[in-house]
Write a protein that holds these residues in place. Structure first.
Motif, mmCIF file in Angstrom:
data_model
loop_
_atom_site.group_PDB
_atom_site.id
_atom_site.type_symbol
_atom_site.label_atom_id
_atom_site.label_comp_id
_atom_site.label_asym_id
_atom_site.label_seq_id
_atom_site.Cartn_x
_atom_site.Cartn_y
_atom_site.Cartn_z
ATOM 1 N N THR A 105 0.835 -1.208 0.000
ATOM 2 C CA THR A 105 0.000 0.000 0.000
ATOM 3 C C THR A 105 0.864 1.249 0.000
ATOM 4 O OG1 THR A 105 -1.682 -1.206 1.243
ATOM 5 C CG2 THR A 105 -1.861 1.188 1.229
ATOM 6 N N ARG A 106 1.887 1.245 0.801
ATOM 7 C CA ARG A 106 2.792 2.399 0.890
ATOM 8 C C ARG A 106 3.480 2.649 -0.447
ATOM 9 N NH1 ARG A 106 3.890 7.138 2.550
ATOM 10 N NH2 ARG A 106 6.015 7.557 3.145
ATOM 11 N N LEU A 107 3.908 1.582 -1.119
ATOM 12 C CA LEU A 107 4.570 1.734 -2.423
ATOM 13 C C LEU A 107 3.631 2.355 -3.450
ATOM 14 C CD1 LEU A 107 6.594 -1.584 -2.769
ATOM 15 C CD2 LEU A 107 7.412 0.663 -2.078
ATOM 16 N N VAL A 108 2.391 1.875 -3.487
ATOM 17 C CA VAL A 108 1.428 2.404 -4.455
ATOM 18 C C VAL A 108 1.125 3.865 -4.157
ATOM 19 C CG1 VAL A 108 -0.953 2.182 -5.285
ATOM 20 C CG2 VAL A 108 0.469 0.140 -4.979
ATOM 21 N N GLU A 109 0.998 4.231 -2.887
ATOM 22 C CA GLU A 109 0.769 5.637 -2.522
ATOM 23 C C GLU A 109 1.909 6.518 -3.025
ATOM 24 O OE1 GLU A 109 0.342 5.700 1.722
ATOM 25 O OE2 GLU A 109 -1.703 4.919 1.671
ATOM 26 N N GLN A 110 3.140 6.079 -2.803
ATOM 27 C CA GLN A 110 4.305 6.846 -3.257
ATOM 28 C C GLN A 110 4.324 6.962 -4.786
ATOM 29 O OE1 GLN A 110 7.005 8.289 -1.503
ATOM 30 N NE2 GLN A 110 5.668 8.051 0.268
ATOM 31 N N LEU A 111 3.994 5.858 -5.457
ATOM 32 C CA LEU A 111 4.000 5.854 -6.921
ATOM 33 C C LEU A 111 2.960 6.826 -7.474
ATOM 34 C CD1 LEU A 111 5.275 4.454 -9.399
ATOM 35 C CD2 LEU A 111 3.359 2.849 -9.319
ATOM 36 N N GLU A 134 2.002 -9.337 -5.024
ATOM 37 C CA GLU A 134 1.232 -8.539 -4.050
ATOM 38 C C GLU A 134 1.158 -7.080 -4.477
ATOM 39 O OE1 GLU A 134 1.618 -7.147 0.648
ATOM 40 O OE2 GLU A 134 3.120 -8.486 -0.222
ATOM 41 N N VAL A 135 2.285 -6.541 -4.946
ATOM 42 C CA VAL A 135 2.323 -5.135 -5.343
ATOM 43 C C VAL A 135 1.528 -4.933 -6.633
ATOM 44 C CG1 VAL A 135 3.827 -3.239 -6.041
ATOM 45 C CG2 VAL A 135 4.498 -4.723 -4.141
ATOM 46 N N GLU A 136 1.656 -5.827 -7.606
ATOM 47 C CA GLU A 136 0.899 -5.711 -8.864
ATOM 48 C C GLU A 136 -0.601 -5.685 -8.597
ATOM 49 O OE1 GLU A 136 2.337 -9.020 -11.169
ATOM 50 O OE2 GLU A 136 3.919 -7.821 -12.089
ATOM 51 N N ALA A 137 -1.062 -6.467 -7.631
ATOM 52 C CA ALA A 137 -2.493 -6.516 -7.316
ATOM 53 C C ALA A 137 -2.993 -5.193 -6.743
ATOM 54 C CB ALA A 137 -2.770 -7.648 -6.334
ATOM 55 N N MET A 138 -2.124 -4.410 -6.186
ATOM 56 C CA MET A 138 -2.519 -3.155 -5.547
ATOM 57 C C MET A 138 -2.414 -1.953 -6.497
ATOM 58 S SD MET A 138 -2.940 -3.839 -2.047
ATOM 59 C CE MET A 138 -2.933 -2.202 -1.479
ATOM 60 N N VAL A 139 -1.707 -2.093 -7.591
ATOM 61 C CA VAL A 139 -1.501 -0.969 -8.511
ATOM 62 C C VAL A 139 -2.816 -0.668 -9.228
ATOM 63 C CG1 VAL A 139 -0.279 -0.176 -10.577
ATOM 64 C CG2 VAL A 139 0.928 -1.489 -8.839
ATOM 65 N N PRO A 140 -3.285 0.585 -9.192
ATOM 66 C CA PRO A 140 -4.535 0.943 -9.898
ATOM 67 C C PRO A 140 -4.386 0.757 -11.400
ATOM 68 C CG PRO A 140 -3.819 2.716 -8.421
ATOM 69 C CD PRO A 140 -2.722 1.707 -8.456
ATOM 70 N N GLN A 159 12.400 -3.075 1.671
ATOM 71 C CA GLN A 159 13.017 -2.063 0.815
ATOM 72 C C GLN A 159 12.373 -2.094 -0.568
ATOM 73 O OE1 GLN A 159 17.187 -3.157 0.850
ATOM 74 N NE2 GLN A 159 17.601 -1.726 2.526
ATOM 75 N N ALA A 160 12.335 -0.942 -1.220
ATOM 76 C CA ALA A 160 11.832 -0.849 -2.596
ATOM 77 C C ALA A 160 12.402 0.415 -3.226
ATOM 78 C CB ALA A 160 10.308 -0.805 -2.604
ATOM 79 N N ARG A 161 12.327 0.440 -4.566
ATOM 80 C CA ARG A 161 12.772 1.623 -5.296
ATOM 81 C C ARG A 161 11.699 1.949 -6.325
ATOM 82 N NH1 ARG A 161 17.215 -0.326 -6.851
ATOM 83 N NH2 ARG A 161 16.724 -0.713 -9.030
ATOM 84 N N LEU A 162 11.301 3.192 -6.396
ATOM 85 C CA LEU A 162 10.266 3.640 -7.329
ATOM 86 C C LEU A 162 10.905 4.561 -8.358
ATOM 87 C CD1 LEU A 162 7.570 4.617 -4.666
ATOM 88 C CD2 LEU A 162 7.759 2.462 -5.888
ATOM 89 N N GLN A 163 10.462 4.411 -9.609
ATOM 90 C CA GLN A 163 10.985 5.279 -10.659
ATOM 91 C C GLN A 163 9.840 5.672 -11.576
ATOM 92 O OE1 GLN A 163 14.557 3.903 -12.470
ATOM 93 N NE2 GLN A 163 14.441 5.359 -14.157
ATOM 94 N N VAL A 164 9.676 6.984 -11.739
ATOM 95 C CA VAL A 164 8.688 7.532 -12.675
ATOM 96 C C VAL A 164 9.460 8.502 -13.551
ATOM 97 C CG1 VAL A 164 6.586 8.878 -12.950
ATOM 98 C CG2 VAL A 164 6.818 7.317 -11.009
ATOM 99 N N GLY A 165 9.626 8.141 -14.811
ATOM 100 C CA GLY A 165 10.450 8.954 -15.704
ATOM 101 C C GLY A 165 11.872 8.992 -15.162
ATOM 102 N N THR A 166 12.356 10.188 -14.867
ATOM 103 C CA THR A 166 13.715 10.327 -14.334
ATOM 104 C C THR A 166 13.726 10.466 -12.813
ATOM 105 O OG1 THR A 166 13.594 12.720 -14.665
ATOM 106 C CG2 THR A 166 14.553 11.405 -16.453
ATOM 107 N N SER A 167 12.568 10.540 -12.213
ATOM 108 C CA SER A 167 12.466 10.717 -10.767
ATOM 109 C C SER A 167 12.518 9.361 -10.055
ATOM 110 C CB SER A 167 11.144 11.431 -10.432
ATOM 111 O OG SER A 167 10.977 11.548 -9.063
ATOM 112 N N GLN A 168 13.285 9.308 -8.959
ATOM 113 C CA GLN A 168 13.410 8.066 -8.192
ATOM 114 C C GLN A 168 13.177 8.329 -6.712
ATOM 115 O OE1 GLN A 168 17.080 6.003 -8.634
ATOM 116 N NE2 GLN A 168 16.709 5.425 -10.759
ATOM 117 N N ARG A 169 12.645 7.335 -6.047
ATOM 118 C CA ARG A 169 12.490 7.354 -4.588
ATOM 119 C C ARG A 169 12.824 5.977 -4.050
ATOM 120 N NH1 ARG A 169 6.787 10.357 -3.044
ATOM 121 N NH2 ARG A 169 7.313 12.346 -4.018
ATOM 122 N N GLU A 170 13.366 5.986 -2.846
ATOM 123 C CA GLU A 170 13.645 4.714 -2.180
ATOM 124 C C GLU A 170 12.781 4.621 -0.941
ATOM 125 O OE1 GLU A 170 17.554 3.331 -1.791
ATOM 126 O OE2 GLU A 170 18.159 4.042 -3.759
#
Length: 198
Positions: A105-111, A134-140, A159-170
């Motif tokens: 849930t936290r990963l999807v919120e950040q994404l 688990e994460v794929e099931a939560m992605v809108p 731990q996880a890493r998110l990337q949207v275009g050139t922006s990244q978050r850990e």
């Protein structure tokens, strides 16, 4: 033999002794002077007694406050030490389970938050091995761009890493958990030190 010679004679002698009689005003002045003298002496005694009483009360109050302070600190220390088992179960059981259940849930919120700033950009979520489903099931499904969930063996649990275009978050829930555990350990250590100092 009589004992009259041993007692003082208060009779008026006609030649040598003078009898001094006071008039009413002089007698009143003498009474006022005696009253004033007695009143002053009584006032001084009362002030002195009050000062002694105040000093005694102050000393007793200071002693009582000192005892209360010691008792309070002792109670806080003992309470802190009695909380150690609860802290241990909180850090070792409750928090990890809570972070684990809310991880996806936290990963999807950040994404979603990142996608608002970069509409239409490709999105990737890197997760530890075994967490992709688990994460794929939560992605809108209605996101503006396709989203990939990729398992990365370099990432540890939490731990996880998110990337949207050139922006990244850990995201590092395990680091947060370690930080909380360290804070609890430091708190318990200080409580034990305080108990040893008493």
């Amino acid at each position: 033999m009589s004992i009259a010679h041993l007692l003082e004679d208060f009779t008026l002698q006609s030649g040598g002794g003078k009898l001094h009689l006071l008039d009413e005003d002089a007698l009143e002045e003498q009474r006022l002077a005696s009253f004033e003298q007695g009143y002053s002496a009584g006032w001084e005694d009362a002030v002195q007694a009050q000062e002694q009483s105040r000093g005694q009360v102050s000393a007793e109050l200071a002693k009582s406050l000192e005892d209360m302070s010691f008792t309070y600190h002792e109670a806080v220390t003992r309470m802190s030490l009695s909380l150690e088992p609860m802290f241990n179960s909180l850090v070792n059981v409750v928090l990890p389970e809570t972070l684990e259940s809310g991880f996806a849930t936290r990963l999807v919120e950040q994404l979603v938050d990142m996608a608002r700033d970069q509409l239409g950009q490709p999105m990737q979520i890197f997760v530890p091995i075994g967490r992709a489903g688990e994460v794929e099931a939560m992605v809108p499904q209605d996101l503006s761009a396709p989203t990939q969930v990729i398992e990365d063996p370099a990432l540890e649990a939490g731990q996880a890493r998110l990337q949207v275009g050139t922006s990244q978050r850990e995201v590092d829930c395990s680091g947060l958990l370690a930080s909380v555990a360290g804070a609890f350990d430091a708190y318990v250590f200080e409580a034990k030190e305080a108990a040893n100092d008493e």
